[in-house]
Design an enzyme around this catalytic site. Structure first.
Site, PDB file in Angstrom:
ATOM      1  N   ASP A  28      10.943 -10.314   2.671  1.00 15.64           N
ATOM      2  CA  ASP A  28      11.720 -10.052   3.881  1.00 15.64           C
ATOM      3  C   ASP A  28      11.903 -11.330   4.685  1.00 15.64           C
ATOM      4  OD1 ASP A  28      12.088  -7.123   3.785  1.00 15.64           O
ATOM      5  OD2 ASP A  28       9.906  -7.077   3.910  1.00 15.64           O
ATOM      6  N   ASP A  77       7.330 -14.889  -0.217  1.00 18.12           N
ATOM      7  CA  ASP A  77       7.566 -13.716   0.610  1.00 18.12           C
ATOM      8  C   ASP A  77       8.974 -13.188   0.338  1.00 18.12           C
ATOM      9  OD1 ASP A  77       6.937 -11.896   2.838  1.00 18.12           O
ATOM     10  OD2 ASP A  77       8.438 -13.050   3.944  1.00 18.12           O
TER      11      ASP A  77
END
Length: 310
Positions: free
Chosen positions: A12, A10
């Site tokens: 963010d 991922d």
């Protein structure tokens, strides 16, 4: 990483927060010798823009190493609709780009009435307007298939939490009286499955890394991937210990430096930490008294402090 053939990471809250890199993330990822794909629910930017951001932070990254929820949405549409199908693109530039790359015909919200819209792909965009949302609602009410890139209620930024695509999807949902036909991004499995297809590696041999239990980790569980939950973003340790079975990670660590750690090494190893977390989950599932849960939680906290690299 000797236990896995690739990483789906991922962005963010794991690699960066807004324009700023998360401490230790760049160094940890650069040191890996297995393939890494970056998977993000943020649908607003095209993969090339995301890759450029990662290069600015010091990570070598080509656009094909970035998978967005917009791409997952377009990928789903190509499995259900013929090439050239007209799709209304609502969101940032990444939404339209993904549709174009998939061979679908892009209609923009400002095109006005009079166009046949077979489907809507709704993703996040910082400049999405009420008029854009209205066009999505009109198309859905007219029978268009509605695909949401993701339903994250919030989006982490360097200034705090901003409304995410889930908040925008909720506005359309209130107008049309129902939710999307399908969601492409995490916690639904399509984005992770798209990554596994790109890697040509079975999902069970890929490690998913994330900071959100309700998206990254739940999505990994749904896709059949092991997961590493890092405490650098949205959710904290207590949220992990209280998580339902669908949101429980394989591994827990303070940050991405855990990727270079021998999970069996030392008295406070990642293996012991993972076992301690599972013990809390098992006790909670069994209805253990609060005193027992407190004791097991203290054990987890102690191990977490000991596994934190110096």
């Amino acid at each position: 990483m000797s236990r896995y053939a690739a990483v789906v990471c991922d962005l963010d809250g794991v690699v960066y927060r807004g324009p700023t890199a998360v401490p230790h993330a760049v160094e940890a990822l650069r040191a890996l010798d297995v393939p890494v794909l970056y998977a993000t629910n943020n649908a607003s930017r095209a993969p090339g823009d995301v890759a450029a951001h990662l290069r600015e932070l010091g990570l070598p990254c080509a656009p094909e190493l970035v998978a967005t929820s917009s791409q997952a949405g377009a990928w789903l549409m190509t499995q259900r609709m013929p090439a050239g199908t007209s799709v209304l693109a609502v969101g940032g530039p990444g939404v339209a780009t993904a549709l174009e790359e998939a061979g679908l015909t892009v209609l923009r919200p400002d095109a006005g009435a009079g166009h046949t819209v077979s489907a809507v792909l709704q993703g996040y965009g910082p400049s999405v307007t009420a008029s854009d949302l209205a066009e999505a609602a009109y198309a859905v009410q007219a029978g268009a298939t509605w695909v949401a890139t993701n339903t994250d209620a919030t989006l982490p930024t360097d200034r705090g939490m901003a409304p995410g695509n889930g908040s925008l999807v909720a506005a359309v949902e209130r107008a049309v009286g129902r939710g999307p036909d399908v969601v492409a991004g995490k916690p639904a499995p399509p984005l992770y499955l798209l990554c596994a297809e790109r890697l040509d590696i079975p999902a069970g041999r890929v490690l998913a890394v994330g900071d959100r239990l309700d998206t990254d980790i739940e999505g990994a569980v749904a896709a059949g991937m092991d997961s590493l939950f890092v405490l650098t973003g949205v959710d904290d340790l207590y949220a992990c210990l209280e998580a339902p079975a669908s949101r429980r990670p394989t591994w827990v660590a303070p940050d991405l430096r855990a990727l270079a750690t021998d999970p069996d090494a030392g008295p406070a190893s990642l293996v012991r930490l993972a076992a301690a977390v599972r013990a809390v989950h098992a006790a909670r599932d069994a209805g253990a008294p609060s005193s027992e849960l407190a004791r097991l939680t203290e054990r987890v906290q102690s191990l977490l402090g000991d596994v934190t690299p110096g």
